[in-house]
Design an enzyme around this catalytic site. Structure first.
Site, PDB file in Angstrom:
ATOM      1  N   HIS A 370      40.637  82.841  18.576  1.00  0.00           N
ATOM      2  CA  HIS A 370      40.446  83.526  19.864  1.00  0.00           C
ATOM      3  C   HIS A 370      39.315  84.517  19.792  1.00  0.00           C
ATOM      4  O   HIS A 370      38.521  84.650  20.716  1.00  0.00           O
ATOM      5  CB  HIS A 370      41.714  84.285  20.249  1.00  0.00           C
ATOM      6  CG  HIS A 370      42.888  83.392  20.413  1.00  0.00           C
ATOM      7  ND1 HIS A 370      44.175  83.837  20.429  1.00  0.00           N
ATOM      8  CD2 HIS A 370      42.932  82.071  20.572  1.00  0.00           C
ATOM      9  CE1 HIS A 370      44.966  82.815  20.585  1.00  0.00           C
ATOM     10  NE2 HIS A 370      44.243  81.736  20.667  1.00  0.00           N
ATOM     11  N   CYS A 682      28.149  64.228  26.303  1.00  0.00           N
ATOM     12  CA  CYS A 682      28.667  65.593  26.229  1.00  0.00           C
ATOM     13  C   CYS A 682      28.942  66.053  24.793  1.00  0.00           C
ATOM     14  O   CYS A 682      29.554  67.089  24.581  1.00  0.00           O
ATOM     15  CB  CYS A 682      29.918  65.744  27.085  1.00  0.00           C
ATOM     16  SG  CYS A 682      31.227  64.617  26.617  1.00  0.00           S
TER      17      CYS A 682
HETATM   18  C1  PEP Z   1      32.794  64.414  21.303  1.00  0.00           C
HETATM   19  O1  PEP Z   1      33.555  63.806  20.538  1.00  0.00           O
HETATM   20  O2  PEP Z   1      31.553  64.306  21.270  1.00  0.00           O
HETATM   21  C2  PEP Z   1      33.341  65.314  22.332  1.00  0.00           C
HETATM   22  C3  PEP Z   1      32.589  65.858  23.258  1.00  0.00           C
HETATM   23  O3  PEP Z   1      34.657  65.608  22.234  1.00  0.00           O
HETATM   24  P1  PEP Z   1      35.260  66.668  21.195  1.00  0.00           P
HETATM   25  O4  PEP Z   1      34.113  67.324  20.491  1.00  0.00           O
HETATM   26  O5  PEP Z   1      36.076  67.607  22.012  1.00  0.00           O
HETATM   27  O6  PEP Z   1      36.067  65.772  20.309  1.00  0.00           O
END
Ligand code: PEP
Ligand code: MG
Length: 755
Positions: A370, A682
């Site tokens: 946190h 992402c």
């Molecule tokens: C990823 O795997 O690239 C992703 C965005 O998800 P996380 O990092 O939350 O697993």
């Protein structure tokens, strides 16, 4: 006749212990008396005390029942024998058949062969093990909880005795390796990016508990209740202040924290310890020592973070019991300060004057803690490095390099100057990034690129306006689940999602359903240990096996949207059938919504993440079913190369800027274009300027990233000519390179792309 040890015996023992501590005599004398007292009162054949000496060696310091000649002669390493096991694990042990314990080590000089059962507790001071206290019996017997608890209480007194009477030379218990005052460098882990320079402020929340045993339990309970109330209202004030400061919000973190403060189990254990005869302070401390000892062997990072919350609360309670408020009187603190702490809770960080706080150095903690989440939201660089407190003196000059996980202690003048320039450059860049917010996110040759944010807490959302991002490309719903003490019900989830939607306003947001498991465990969710968690029971696999969990979340999202657009994305889909399964649950919830006459979302878009390579061979069957697809490059890289993303030995072994990864990404761009499915990415790649450049070259037009990456990526793309890059990259896909990073860097340099 076996007269069992009970509360009365415990109180009598503690009363006599108080007399010994109040009486005269050297540390050794008093220790001998304590050991004799325990053996007599607990009807034990043996009571021994081992004290930790330099080099992690436990020395027998006093005994009743073993050969006296062994005193100061018998030594065990941490981990050696049951005594070493107790020290190594920092937790109590009660055995009815000690010789059968795998750690049992026979020491002939002690004459301990006739003893069958053993109960021992670590002597803890702060988080350090200072010794071990043991009782032994000839017969096989099961120890009752009261006996172990009493030993733990006595161990606290012994810990003070060890510390105060200098039973061992104090230099043995501090481990300052380097000569103080010389420059030094600590290598640690980068937890929040950026550079900071300032003077060390040691955050030492621990107060020493001097009086252990109380005479009037009722009066102690009264004191405890008053301190608890004061602490609650102080946390409420912090909540209020966080809201007023427009930090909308560390609220969800602080609210969780407030929930911990009301944890019934925790409070009742403290009250019980007071009833047994401890002072309120000692009871708070004992419960904390016990919690720490019980949880210390658990490696799960989220459980360890919960432990830190309790540490923080313990310290606050001790401060309130001592009649002190928080020790952060800003008048005495330097203007540029770097906080140095063993560990810290989010509320403690917020106690400090943010206008002076430049950086944070923690001995313990993980990026998911946190305090780090809050620090990142406040743009405070954080490094975690072991041994910091032993190396740093108050007001030492420090440089915290949150980009590379380095800390410079008392740096020489040339280093100070070099970093001073780097800090100034960082400020200039930040100003530039703030300026660039106003400009369109378009490449030099006019290709629009949509920049979106990855978020996981309400505290991240103000960045949406500040960064000029177009929307939230990934909202990791598991993060609010991870900072809670129990599974939030549909109402709590609905409230949260609707607050998020309020905050985001007109901008689009993609909610990813719960992506737990693997490295993201929920403290209250028990799936059993997995040998290979990254390939295990995680994300949508859990949701499909426990449809009620996923349905509840989908219900909450649909209700929260009521009349507004909603985009839902499923993580870790490995085959079309899984997407169909998840989609079916969504349809069921839509029907339920209609049956209840609740307003549905104005539009509903459903997508999936592409993280598991198997899905690449089902694209023609998958894409017609999707509204959008987002590449999770973190997991996709891990699965494509079979390289654990959480393991430092493998996580950087392969480069996502490799021909194989870029071929996969290019094929995705082609297929999504053909099926008219919107595509984004992402994973962390999207937020690194050079990688983002390559992604644009491959054909990506939507990049979702964490807030601090927006400025650098936008700067890069506004200096980029896509056509030239695309042509250049067309010759790279079929090569045998391990990585294309250097070639792409050269392209950027030659074409004036700012990376
Ligand atoms: C990823 O795997 O690239 C992703 C965005 O998800 P996380 O990092 O939350 O697993
Ligand atoms: Mg992922």
């Amino acid at each position: 006749m076996d007269v069992r040890f009970d509360g009365t015996s415990s109180r009598r023992l503690l009363a006599r212990l108080r007399d010994i501590m109040a009486g005269s005599g050297s540390g050794q004398d008093r220790l001998d008396k304590i050991v004799t007292l325990i053996a007599a009162e607990m009807k034990a054949d043996v009571c021994s005390c081992y004290v930790m000496r330099a080099g992690e060696v436990l020395e027998l310091f006093s005994t009743e029942g073993l050969n006296k000649t062994a005193v100061h002669n018998t030594r065990l390493r941490v981990g050696e024998g049951i005594v070493g096991y107790i020290a190594g694990h920092a937790r109590p042990v009660a055995l009815d058949n000690a010789p059968s314990h795998p750690s049992f080590a026979y020491r002939p000089e002690t004459g301990e062969d006739p003893f069958q059962s053993l109960a021992g507790v670590p002597i803890l001071r702060g988080s350090k093990v200072r010794g071990v206290l043991v009782i032994q019996h000839k017969d096989r017997r099961r120890y009752v909880e009261e006996e172990v608890e009493t030993l733990q209480t006595i161990a606290m007194v012994v810990a003070e005795l060890v510390a105060q009477s200098e039973l061992v030379n104090p230099v043995e218990v501090t481990t300052t390796g380097d000569p103080v005052l010389l420059p030094a460098r600590l290598s640690g882990t980068a937890m929040s990016a950026g550079l900071a320079m300032g003077l060390a402020v040691i955050h030492r929340p621990q107060l020493t508990v001097r009086q252990m045993v109380a005479e009037d339990a009722d009066a102690e309970l009264e004191r405890f209740n008053t301190a608890l109330q004061t602490m609650h209202s102080a946390i409420d004030d912090l909540l209020e202040a966080a809201s007023l400061a427009g930090l909308s919000e560390p609220r969800d973190i602080l609210e969780t924290y407030r929930m911990f403060a009301e944890d019934r189990g925790w409070l009742s254990r403290i009250r019980e310890a007071i009833r047994v005869g401890l002072t309120a302070e000692a009871a708070v401390q004992q419960v904390q020592n016990d919690t720490r000892a019980r949880m210390s062997h658990l490696t799960d990072p989220y459980i360890r973070e919960r432990l830190m919350d309790f540490e923080d609360l313990t310290n606050r309670l001790l401060q309130h019991l001592a009649g002190k408020t928080t020790g952060t009187d800003s008048a005495t603190l330097p203007d540029d300060m770097i906080l140095v702490a063993r560990s810290m809770g989010p509320a403690e960080l917020l106690d400090y004057d943010r206008s002076r706080l430049r950086g944070l150095l923690l001995e313990e903690g993980s990026p998911a803690s946190h305090v780090c989440i809050v620090a990142r939201a406040l743009n405070i660089p954080v490094v975690q490095a072991a041994d910091a407190l032993n190396r740093i003196e108050p007001l030492d000059q420090l440089i915290v390099d949150g980009d590379h996980g380095q800390v410079f202690i008392r740096p020489a003048e040339d280093i100070q100057m070099a970093f001073g320039e780097a800090v100034a450059l960082q400020h200039r860049k930040e100003q530039m990034y703030a300026e660039i917010r106003k400009f369109p996110s378009v490449t030099r040759d006019g290709v629009p690129i949509s920049i979106q944010l990855n978020c996981g807490l309400l505290i991240d959302l103000p960045h949406l306006t500040a960064s000029g991002a177009e929307g939230v490309g990934l909202y990791r719903t598991e993060i609010p689940f991870m900072v809670r003490a129990s599974y939030p019900d549909v109402k709590a989830q609905t409230d949260l999602y609707s607050r998020i939607m309020d905050e985001v306003g007109e901008k689009p947001i993609v909610f990813r359903t719960l992506d737990v498991g693997g490295d993201k465990m929920l403290p209250y969710m028990t799936g059993g240990e997995e040998e290979n968690p990254a390939l295990g029971w995680r994300a949508v696999r859990i949701g499909l096996d426990h449809p009620s969990l996923l349905r509840q979340q989908l219900r909450a999202l649909l209700q929260a949207a009521g009349g507004r657009p909603l985009s839902v994305m499923f993580p870790m889909i490995a085959e079309v059938a899984e997407f169909d399964g998840a989609r079916r649950l969504l349809e069921l919830e839509l029907k339920r919504l209609a049956a209840q006459g609740i307003e549905p979302p104005s539009t509903l878009r459903v997508g999936t993440m592409l993280e598991v390579p198997s899905l690449l061979w089902q694209l023609p069957a998958l894409l017609p079913k999707l509204d959008f697809l987002s590449v999770g490059s973190n997991d996709l890289t891990q699965y494509l190369f079979a390289a654990d993303r959480g393991n430092p030995r493998t996580s950087t072994r392969y480069d996502p800027l490799s021909p194989s990864m870029l071929c996969v990404l290019r094929r995705l761009v082609d297929e999504c274009t053909r099926h008219k499915v919107s595509l984004s990415i992402c994973g962390e790649m999207a937020g690194r300027p050079l990688d983002a450049m390559a992604l644009i070259g491959v054909g990506f037009r939507t990049l979702s990233m964490s807030p601090p990456s927006v400025g650098p990526v936008k700067t890069m793309l506004r200096s980029l000519e896509v056509a030239a890059l695309r042509d250049y990259m067309s010759g790279l896909y079929t090569g045998a390179d391990h990585s294309l990073r250097d070639k792409l860097k050269t392209f950027a340099k030659d074409h004036g792309v700012i990376i």
